[in-house]
Design a protein around this motif. Structure first.
Motif, PDB file in Angstrom:
ATOM      1  N   MET A  65       0.804  -1.267   0.059  1.00  0.00           N
ATOM      2  CA  MET A  65       0.131   0.009  -0.034  1.00  0.00           C
ATOM      3  C   MET A  65       0.950   1.142  -0.192  1.00  0.00           C
ATOM      4  SD  MET A  65      -3.059  -1.016  -0.420  1.00  0.00           S
ATOM      5  CE  MET A  65      -3.910   0.304  -0.065  1.00  0.00           C
ATOM      6  N   PRO A  66       0.296   2.246  -0.244  1.00  0.00           N
ATOM      7  CA  PRO A  66       1.203   3.686  -0.357  1.00  0.00           C
ATOM      8  C   PRO A  66       1.995   4.036   1.014  1.00  0.00           C
ATOM      9  CG  PRO A  66      -1.137   4.043  -1.188  1.00  0.00           C
ATOM     10  CD  PRO A  66      -1.158   2.907  -0.514  1.00  0.00           C
ATOM     11  N   LYS A  67       3.171   3.904   0.780  1.00  0.00           N
ATOM     12  CA  LYS A  67       3.925   4.443   1.735  1.00  0.00           C
ATOM     13  C   LYS A  67       3.879   5.654   2.390  1.00  0.00           C
ATOM     14  CE  LYS A  67       9.247   4.547   2.769  1.00  0.00           C
ATOM     15  NZ  LYS A  67      10.385   4.450   1.983  1.00  0.00           N
ATOM     16  N   ASP A  68       3.475   6.514   1.786  1.00  0.00           N
ATOM     17  CA  ASP A  68       3.200   7.971   2.376  1.00  0.00           C
ATOM     18  C   ASP A  68       2.034   8.180   2.770  1.00  0.00           C
ATOM     19  OD1 ASP A  68       1.837   7.881  -0.032  1.00  0.00           O
ATOM     20  OD2 ASP A  68       2.495   9.875  -0.860  1.00  0.00           O
ATOM     21  N   GLU A  69       1.104   6.937   2.907  1.00  0.00           N
ATOM     22  CA  GLU A  69      -0.290   7.185   3.522  1.00  0.00           C
ATOM     23  C   GLU A  69      -0.360   6.246   4.919  1.00  0.00           C
ATOM     24  OE1 GLU A  69      -3.110   8.016  -0.412  1.00  0.00           O
ATOM     25  OE2 GLU A  69      -3.580   6.303   0.919  1.00  0.00           O
ATOM     26  N   LEU A  70       0.736   5.578   5.273  1.00  0.00           N
ATOM     27  CA  LEU A  70       0.836   5.020   6.305  1.00  0.00           C
ATOM     28  C   LEU A  70       0.834   5.856   7.688  1.00  0.00           C
ATOM     29  CD1 LEU A  70       0.900   2.153   7.782  1.00  0.00           C
ATOM     30  CD2 LEU A  70       3.522   2.356   7.480  1.00  0.00           C
ATOM     31  N   LEU A  71      -0.289   5.749   8.491  1.00  0.00           N
ATOM     32  CA  LEU A  71      -0.367   6.476   9.575  1.00  0.00           C
ATOM     33  C   LEU A  71       0.010   6.003  10.711  1.00  0.00           C
ATOM     34  CD1 LEU A  71      -1.411   9.376  10.391  1.00  0.00           C
ATOM     35  CD2 LEU A  71      -3.796   8.211  11.117  1.00  0.00           C
ATOM     36  N   SER A  72      -0.089   4.812  10.976  1.00  0.00           N
ATOM     37  CA  SER A  72       0.158   4.158  12.163  1.00  0.00           C
ATOM     38  C   SER A  72       0.158   2.864  12.213  1.00  0.00           C
ATOM     39  CB  SER A  72      -0.438   4.692  13.554  1.00  0.00           C
ATOM     40  OG  SER A  72      -0.136   4.194  14.646  1.00  0.00           O
ATOM     41  N   VAL A  73       0.772   1.850  13.072  1.00  0.00           N
ATOM     42  CA  VAL A  73       0.637   0.530  13.399  1.00  0.00           C
ATOM     43  C   VAL A  73       0.417   0.375  14.939  1.00  0.00           C
ATOM     44  CG1 VAL A  73       1.672  -1.757  13.056  1.00  0.00           C
ATOM     45  CG2 VAL A  73       1.865  -0.330  11.345  1.00  0.00           C
ATOM     46  N   ALA A  74      -0.616  -0.317  15.441  1.00  0.00           N
ATOM     47  CA  ALA A  74      -0.993  -0.586  16.666  1.00  0.00           C
ATOM     48  C   ALA A  74      -0.808  -1.903  17.015  1.00  0.00           C
ATOM     49  CB  ALA A  74      -2.121   0.076  17.413  1.00  0.00           C
ATOM     50  N   ILE A  75      -0.251  -2.329  18.085  1.00  0.00           N
ATOM     51  CA  ILE A  75      -0.462  -3.982  18.427  1.00  0.00           C
ATOM     52  C   ILE A  75      -1.186  -4.307  19.293  1.00  0.00           C
ATOM     53  CG2 ILE A  75       0.987  -5.858  19.560  1.00  0.00           C
ATOM     54  CD1 ILE A  75       3.492  -4.413  18.532  1.00  0.00           C
ATOM     55  N   LYS A  76      -2.149  -5.149  18.925  1.00  0.00           N
ATOM     56  CA  LYS A  76      -3.199  -5.637  19.854  1.00  0.00           C
ATOM     57  C   LYS A  76      -2.990  -6.998  20.522  1.00  0.00           C
ATOM     58  CE  LYS A  76      -7.240  -7.815  18.640  1.00  0.00           C
ATOM     59  NZ  LYS A  76      -7.446  -8.657  19.787  1.00  0.00           N
ATOM     60  N   LEU A  77      -2.812  -7.049  22.026  1.00  0.00           N
ATOM     61  CA  LEU A  77      -2.702  -8.424  22.266  1.00  0.00           C
ATOM     62  C   LEU A  77      -4.089  -9.052  22.191  1.00  0.00           C
ATOM     63  CD1 LEU A  77      -0.823  -7.350  25.554  1.00  0.00           C
ATOM     64  CD2 LEU A  77       0.131  -7.834  23.254  1.00  0.00           C
TER      65      LEU A  77
END
Length: 294
Positions: A171-183
């Motif tokens: 996916m577009p590199k410049d549109e990646l906003l965040s990555v959250a880890i869900k346990l």
């Protein structure tokens, strides 16, 4: 909303007996953080997202394969009253839990839990994500997916695949906003005892993108260009490691070593020897005729 989320209690939303159910607290966190007026779930499953949205007074559209909506064929935006502020998905993972078949009245083509290979799953997932992207408003619409890692085969013996890495790459590199880890909590595997080098998977990833104003065609070119850059970088690094090993070597010996360590690159580039010479000329030293050094 924080980069690590843990919800031991899944909450009162949706059906608790629906396997692979998204925690309603994930949806609640997204709504509280992004404050959407229209929230869309592209594969709503037991209806968790809809229950949360109704409780919070948020306009909602829920789509699902079992309701006749196939995110690999049906344009999400055409099923909405207007572009969404947030479009979320928690797709069926490749061969983990089958969502269509005898139980659900026949296998559905768009069921990503029925993919025959990880590559098919990734391809269909990219269609899903691009479809989600088209469904949200320009300049700030949020599209997101919840995805876990996958290990095929019997416990400890199957190949490990980090789908979140694949999703980010495609996916577009410049549109990646965040990555959250869900346990993950209350899994069927929680009480199992593992031996050897096996590491159980205890988390998922919530990957969040923020849509820019680029057209779908422009985004496609950006993704392709980014992949080409990565291939070029990989070639350069492979040849550098080969030269680190050889120190100083004749061109034929360099070819042989590259063949031994980079067969995955050779298959996509029939002119690989010319590529090797190009990289040597750019980044290494020609110490004698046909002899190169790092």
């Amino acid at each position: 909303m924080k980069s690590v989320m843990s919800f031991p209690d899944r909450g009162p939303w949706g059906k608790s007996n629906w396997r692979g159910n998204t925690s309603g607290y994930v949806i609640k966190e997204m709504i509280e953080h992004f404050k959407p007026k229209l929230f869309v779930d592209a594969c709503e499953g037991s209806g968790t997202s809809g229950d949360v949205c109704r409780e919070m007074g948020i306009e909602y559209v829920g789509l699902d394969l079992h309701k006749g909506n196939d995110f690999t064929k049906d344009y999400i935006l055409s099923q909405l009253p207007r572009p969404a502020d947030v479009c979320f998905s928690h797709p069926p993972y490749h061969d983990m839990i089958a969502y269509s078949g005898e139980v659900y009245h026949g296998i559905r083509e768009g069921d990503t839990s029925r993919c025959l290979s990880p590559e098919e799953f990734i391809s269909k997932s990219q269609t899903m994500l691009l479809n989600q992207r088209e469904a949200v408003r320009d300049n700030g619409g949020i599209y997101a997916t919840l995805i876990g890692d996958h290990r095929g085969g019997t416990l400890g013996k199957g190949n490990f695949r980090s789908y979140q890495a694949d999703f980010i790459q495609m996916m577009p590199k410049d549109e990646l906003l965040s990555v959250a880890i869900k346990l993950q909590h209350n899994c069927l595997s929680d009480d199992r005892v593992y031996s050897g080098s096996f590491v159980p998977i205890m988390h998922e990833y919530l990957i969040i993108w923020k849509k820019a104003s680029k057209s779908l065609v422009a985004v496609s070119f950006d993704i392709a260009n980014e992949l080409q850059k990565r291939v070029a970088t990989t070639w350069r690094n492979v040849i550098r490691v080969v030269m680190m090993k050889l120190g100083e070597a004749k061109l034929d010996d360099i070819y042989k070593e590259v063949e031994a360590v980079a067969s995955h690159l050779l298959g996509v580039n029939p002119n690989w020897q010319a590529k090797v010479r190009q990289q040597l000329q750019k980044h290494h030293t020609n110490v004698a005729r046909g002899v190169w050094a790092i």
